[in-house]
Design an enzyme around this catalytic site. Structure first.
Site, PDB file in Angstrom:
ATOM      1  N   THR A   1      59.685  -0.099  96.221  1.00 15.38           N
ATOM      2  CA  THR A   1      59.802  -1.265  97.101  1.00 15.38           C
ATOM      3  C   THR A   1      58.526  -2.093  97.058  1.00 15.38           C
ATOM      4  O   THR A   1      57.432  -1.544  96.844  1.00 15.38           O
ATOM      5  CB  THR A   1      60.042  -0.817  98.555  1.00 15.38           C
TER       6      THR A   1
ATOM      7  N   TYR B   1      58.270   4.245 105.896  1.00 14.59           N
ATOM      8  CA  TYR B   1      59.009   3.949 104.661  1.00 14.59           C
ATOM      9  C   TYR B   1      58.040   3.664 103.515  1.00 14.59           C
ATOM     10  O   TYR B   1      58.110   4.287 102.449  1.00 14.59           O
ATOM     11  CB  TYR B   1      59.907   2.745 104.940  1.00 14.59           C
TER      12      TYR B   1
ATOM     13  N   LYS C   1      57.432   5.922 100.134  1.00 16.93           N
ATOM     14  CA  LYS C   1      57.658   5.309  98.821  1.00 16.93           C
ATOM     15  C   LYS C   1      56.374   5.340  97.980  1.00 16.93           C
ATOM     16  O   LYS C   1      56.412   5.548  96.774  1.00 16.93           O
ATOM     17  CB  LYS C   1      58.100   3.850  98.988  1.00 16.93           C
TER      18      LYS C   1
END
Ligand code: UDP
Length: 389
Positions: free
Chosen positions: A139, A185, A189
């Site tokens: 991401t 998150y 990641k």
């Protein structure tokens, strides 16, 4: 359909058909990638997911020219012993499976960390142990906040690309404090990216990491109360689409001042196909995939979506099309935001010659035409029915 014989890679070599184990094939990105692979290439897909609603139209072999080139396996990678066997059967694994909706990061931080780190571990391990190539979806959020965001509001250096442009090989990853669980998150990641990179460095894993920058288009997320839970909070495209379909004002979190650059899913999928078919160029690299020319504030996005929706639906826009809401009220405690995300395109352009093509207006026009066609009737019906107790 192109045949294996007439397709060549960026170096002029014939492209050999491969079998791809696509984990999370039933999601937004997976559905577009499957479509592209089936319609324009000779590659085969082992499509793994818990759901297949978004690829149902690709799984009815009788009517399709690609016949047996896609095989759906309903499984959850958390707990299914078939995973290693499927990775072994393929030449390449693409991992798209993850929780990637900001409303979950601060409210379901454990699920977020497990889904983005722990559940991805066996995939990396099986690829490494079996010498299989891995394309892992990460991401743009791994960059976190920009350096410029720490300068005073009207400091001139905020306009200097050195203070905001996000570069794969140079920018730091800047997250907020632990109590701002939004960053659970990004942190998960980042760690899986580092693990994959280390597997490459120490054990020779052939990998490519993709950092998507706000890919949007048809089939993204869900419309609450229609094809997803009515209390669910999807990402901004679906939130704003939902409000437009219901003739309600679009909610601007903390004034809608954050900036994003949006890329059309079909442009982004072209970049992924180049990675799939040019392993010698793409292996060992991390790529930003976004459109720096489509940068807007969230407020500007709301205004443009309102205008485009009015055009495609023929319905007049609300007199007051937006309303402000605090992030605490909208997302709950622990939310924080990425201030600005502009991808540097130097590396992907040099390696794969890829550039996005579609303007924000054009991509919103085709996406909102899809949203209107797919959901307008269902939303009208839902509004006219009293809610069941
Ligand atoms: N946002 C908003 N209204 C909404 C949904 C999102 O103002 O109804 C904002 C959100 O706070 C963020 C931006 O839109 O600043 C993009 O949010 P999204 O959920 O699409 O994901 P992100 O780009 O933050 O990963």
């Amino acid at each position: 359909m192109a045949t294996a014989a007439d397709r060549v890679d960026l170096d002029g070599r014939p492209i050999k058909p491969v079998t791809i184990c696509m984990i999370g094939a039933g999601g937004f990105i997976g559905s577009h990638l499957c479509e592209k692979l089936l319609m324009e290439t000779p590659h085969k897909i082992l499509a793994l997911d818990v759901y297949n609603d978004k690829i149902k139209h690709l799984l009815e072999p009788e009517s399709q020219s690609w016949g047996d080139r896609i095989q759906f396996h309903r499984l959850n990678i958390k707990n299914d012993s078939r995973l290693e066997g499927l990775i072994k059967m393929a030449d390449l694994t693409i991992n798209l499976a993850a929780i990637c909706t900001p409303a979950d990061y601060n409210t379901r931080p454990l699920d977020t960390i497990y889904s983005n780190f722990i559940d991805a571990l066996p995939v990396v391990k099986y690829c490494s142990e079996n010498n299989k190539r891995l394309i892992h979806f990460s991401t743009c959020e791994v960059y976190g906040k920009t350096i410029g965001s720490f300068l005073p509001k009207d400091h001139p250096l905020r306009q200097d690309p050195d203070y905001y442009l996000l570069k794969e090989d140079a920018s730091p990853c800047i997250f907020g404090p632990i109590e701002k669980q939004r960053w659970s998150y990004a942190c998960a990641k980042q760690l899986i990216e580092r693990l994959i990179y280390a597997e490459g460095a120490e054990n020779g894993l052939e990998f490519t990491i993709v950092r998507p920058f706000n890919w949007i288009g048809p089939r993204m997320d869900f419309i609450p109360g229609i094809d997803g839970p009515s209390e669910g909070v999807p990402r901004v495209l679906a939130c704003f689409s939902n409000a437009l379909l219901r003739h309600e004002p679009l909610k601007l979190v903390d004034g809608g001042q954050s900036q994003r650059s949006f890329v059309y899913i079909r442009d982004a999928i072209e970049a992924v196909l180049l990675m799939i078919e040019n392993p010698e160029r793409a292996n060992g690299h991390i790529y930003n995939v976004g459109n720096p020319n489509n940068e807007v504030t969230v407020r500007q996005l709301a205004e443009m979506m309102t205008e485009v929706y009015s055009k495609v639906s023929g319905e007049p826009a609300l007199e007051v099309p937006t309303v402000d809401i605090s992030s605490e009220e909208f997302y709950g405690e622990g939310y924080d935001d990425s201030d600005k995300r502009v991808p540097d395109m130097t590396i992907i352009n040099a390696h794969l010659g890829w550039n996005p093509k579609t303007s924000l207006w054009d991509l919103l026009e085709s996406t909102l035409t899809y949203q209107h066609r797919t959901y307008a009737e269902a939303v009208k019906k839902a509004i006219s029915q009293p809610s069941s107790s």
